[in-house]
Design a protein around this motif. Structure first.
Motif, PDB file in Angstrom:
ATOM      1  N   ILE A 230      -1.269   3.461   0.832  1.00  0.00           N
ATOM      2  CA  ILE A 230      -2.666   3.421   0.915  1.00  0.00           C
ATOM      3  C   ILE A 230      -2.947   3.713   2.622  1.00  0.00           C
ATOM      4  O   ILE A 230      -3.699   4.503   2.871  1.00  0.00           O
ATOM      5  N   GLU A 231      -1.952   2.959   3.405  1.00  0.00           N
ATOM      6  CA  GLU A 231      -2.271   3.269   4.794  1.00  0.00           C
ATOM      7  C   GLU A 231      -1.763   4.582   5.211  1.00  0.00           C
ATOM      8  O   GLU A 231      -2.515   5.323   6.045  1.00  0.00           O
ATOM      9  N   ALA A 232      -0.776   5.328   4.405  1.00  0.00           N
ATOM     10  CA  ALA A 232      -0.556   6.851   4.834  1.00  0.00           C
ATOM     11  C   ALA A 232      -1.536   7.432   4.438  1.00  0.00           C
ATOM     12  O   ALA A 232      -1.914   8.629   4.977  1.00  0.00           O
ATOM     13  N   ALA A 233      -2.330   7.280   3.249  1.00  0.00           N
ATOM     14  CA  ALA A 233      -3.540   8.075   2.836  1.00  0.00           C
ATOM     15  C   ALA A 233      -4.817   8.021   3.869  1.00  0.00           C
ATOM     16  O   ALA A 233      -5.273   8.768   4.255  1.00  0.00           O
ATOM     17  N   ARG A 234      -4.973   6.767   4.334  1.00  0.00           N
ATOM     18  CA  ARG A 234      -5.925   6.456   5.240  1.00  0.00           C
ATOM     19  C   ARG A 234      -5.603   7.245   6.734  1.00  0.00           C
ATOM     20  O   ARG A 234      -6.453   7.744   7.373  1.00  0.00           O
ATOM     21  N   ALA A 235      -4.323   7.351   6.974  1.00  0.00           N
ATOM     22  CA  ALA A 235      -3.919   7.897   8.164  1.00  0.00           C
ATOM     23  C   ALA A 235      -4.206   9.628   7.985  1.00  0.00           C
ATOM     24  O   ALA A 235      -3.699  10.294   9.000  1.00  0.00           O
ATOM     25  N   GLY A 236      -4.382  10.014   6.855  1.00  0.00           N
ATOM     26  CA  GLY A 236      -4.560  11.545   6.706  1.00  0.00           C
ATOM     27  C   GLY A 236      -3.245  12.164   6.336  1.00  0.00           C
ATOM     28  O   GLY A 236      -3.069  13.414   6.568  1.00  0.00           O
ATOM     29  N   LEU A 237      -2.340  11.362   5.795  1.00  0.00           N
ATOM     30  CA  LEU A 237      -0.839  12.076   5.706  1.00  0.00           C
ATOM     31  C   LEU A 237      -0.692  12.726   4.291  1.00  0.00           C
ATOM     32  O   LEU A 237       0.270  13.413   4.041  1.00  0.00           O
ATOM     33  N   GLY A 238      -1.505  12.428   3.324  1.00  0.00           N
ATOM     34  CA  GLY A 238      -1.451  12.979   1.999  1.00  0.00           C
ATOM     35  C   GLY A 238      -2.512  12.251   1.062  1.00  0.00           C
ATOM     36  O   GLY A 238      -3.452  11.573   1.448  1.00  0.00           O
ATOM     37  N   VAL A 239      -2.108  12.453  -0.169  1.00  0.00           N
ATOM     38  CA  VAL A 239      -2.934  11.761  -1.332  1.00  0.00           C
ATOM     39  C   VAL A 239      -2.240  11.026  -2.047  1.00  0.00           C
ATOM     40  O   VAL A 239      -0.980  11.319  -2.356  1.00  0.00           O
ATOM     41  N   THR A 240      -2.731   9.925  -2.602  1.00  0.00           N
ATOM     42  CA  THR A 240      -1.854   9.076  -3.562  1.00  0.00           C
ATOM     43  C   THR A 240      -2.928   8.455  -4.523  1.00  0.00           C
ATOM     44  O   THR A 240      -4.006   8.589  -4.500  1.00  0.00           O
ATOM     45  N   ILE A 241      -2.157   7.966  -5.601  1.00  0.00           N
ATOM     46  CA  ILE A 241      -2.778   7.025  -6.601  1.00  0.00           C
ATOM     47  C   ILE A 241      -2.916   5.693  -6.213  1.00  0.00           C
ATOM     48  O   ILE A 241      -1.897   5.087  -5.759  1.00  0.00           O
ATOM     49  N   ALA A 242      -4.077   5.145  -6.316  1.00  0.00           N
ATOM     50  CA  ALA A 242      -4.231   3.590  -6.144  1.00  0.00           C
ATOM     51  C   ALA A 242      -5.144   3.047  -7.149  1.00  0.00           C
ATOM     52  O   ALA A 242      -5.806   3.381  -7.685  1.00  0.00           O
ATOM     53  N   ASP A 243      -4.786   1.883  -7.185  1.00  0.00           N
ATOM     54  CA  ASP A 243      -5.611   0.831  -7.913  1.00  0.00           C
ATOM     55  C   ASP A 243      -7.151   0.548  -7.250  1.00  0.00           C
ATOM     56  O   ASP A 243      -7.105   0.475  -6.433  1.00  0.00           O
ATOM     57  N   ARG A 244      -8.061   0.976  -8.019  1.00  0.00           N
ATOM     58  CA  ARG A 244      -9.383   0.942  -7.544  1.00  0.00           C
ATOM     59  C   ARG A 244      -9.412  -0.312  -6.865  1.00  0.00           C
ATOM     60  O   ARG A 244     -10.169  -0.555  -6.032  1.00  0.00           O
ATOM     61  N   SER A 245      -9.258  -1.245  -7.359  1.00  0.00           N
ATOM     62  CA  SER A 245      -9.558  -2.930  -6.805  1.00  0.00           C
ATOM     63  C   SER A 245      -8.720  -2.900  -5.555  1.00  0.00           C
ATOM     64  O   SER A 245      -9.236  -3.709  -4.571  1.00  0.00           O
ATOM     65  N   MET A 246      -7.585  -2.230  -5.240  1.00  0.00           N
ATOM     66  CA  MET A 246      -6.954  -2.401  -4.020  1.00  0.00           C
ATOM     67  C   MET A 246      -7.412  -1.586  -3.022  1.00  0.00           C
ATOM     68  O   MET A 246      -7.244  -1.528  -1.654  1.00  0.00           O
TER      69      MET A 246
END
Length: 299
Positions: A230-246
């Motif tokens: 999630i932190e990597a996605a926030r930093a613009g490094l790529g796209v990820t699958i995450a649980d909506r609650s998280m």
């Protein structure tokens, strides 16, 4: 005088019963595998009943072994709880819990202020060590576990089911074509590992639901916990699958954006786990009520 096997043999049996392995039990107890095996054999001789079935790759408990394991775990828990109470008389309302790291940081931490307001007399100790087993450590009062809800000798109640979505930083996707899930191929895929050499299949399940099972996700970055992905996605490094609650707070703040209106239920969930009879504690019962209310479930 009670005729009981030695406590050392009972402790060895408890760890063997939990690990289902002489080797892993020996590592945890700092003993040789031979010493562990001899302790189990001595215990079986003392009670004149087989406790362990030795398979080729794994040990199994006999019915007598399973019954004894449950009793031994509860007995050690009661002893440790009693000793803790004697040593900690001034703080009877402290709860010690163990939770997954991502759950702690992204779901529990933002709610701790509400917890303090709701239960001001309860002090909370939070641990995130993955190997901190409620079944093996009487010090813990409860745990949040991620899995299928099957933990022998423990009580598990469903707290929260996963809902997987694709997320990315707005700056990464703005101005790029995203007409179909197939367009995700232009980005770096961020994966979460279930083991050092194995990924969770969340990307595959999501793409199957989206109708793009052929999309190649073999490349990309891997992380051992969802929080790092999630932190990597926030930093613009790529796209990820995450649980909506998280990622609910990130979605609300605009630091992450959901891509496509597709959500897939996870194969595992978050569970509230206690030992049998643990609900007798008023502090634990109050914490459970608060926790399930926050998750939107009846406790």
């Amino acid at each position: 005088m009670r005729k009981l096997p030695g406590l050392s043999a009972m402790k060895v049996f408890e760890v063997v019963g939990q690990t289902r392995s002489f080797t892993r039990a020996a590592e945890r107890l700092n003993l040789t595998q031979s010493a562990v095996s001899k302790q189990i054999k001595s215990l079986e001789d003392d009670i004149r009943e087989p406790l362990i079935i030795r398979r080729h790759h794994r040990l199994e408990l006999t019915p007598a072994g399973a019954a004894l394991l449950e009793t031994v775990q509860q007995a050690f828990h009661d002893i440790e709880t009693s000793l803790r109470g004697i040593a900690d008389k001034q703080n009877r309302n402290r709860l010690r819990i163990n939770v997954p790291a991502t759950f702690a940081r992204r779901w529990l931490m933002p709610r701790l202020g509400d917890l303090r307001r709701a239960l001001p007399d309860i002090d909370i100790s939070i641990g995130t060590e993955a190997a901190d087993s409620l079944a093996e450590r009487g010090l813990l009062d409860c745990a949040i576990r991620f899995g299928d809800g099957e933990w022998p000798t423990l009580d598990a109640s469903l707290l929260m089911s996963e809902e997987h979505i694709v997320v990315a930083a707005p700056g990464l996707v703005d101005g790029r074509p995203l007409a179909t899930p197939g367009d995700l191929a232009q980005f770096t895929f961020l994966h979460v590992l279930s083991a050092p050499d194995q990924r969770y299949l969340t990307w595959r399940h999501w793409l199957d639901a989206a109708g793009f099972p052929e999309l190649d996700t073999s490349h990309g970055l891997e992380f051992d916990v969802l929080d790092l992905a999630i932190e990597a996605a926030r930093a613009g490094l790529g796209v990820t699958i995450a649980d909506r609650s998280m990622v609910a707070a990130d979605l609300a703040a605009g630091t992450l954006r959901q891509l496509f209106d597709i959500a897939v239920g996870g194969h595992e969930s978050y569970w509230f786990v206690t030992r049998p009879r643990a609900a007798a504690s008023p502090a634990l019962a109050a914490f459970r009520t608060w926790l399930f209310a926050q998750a939107g479930r009846a406790g």
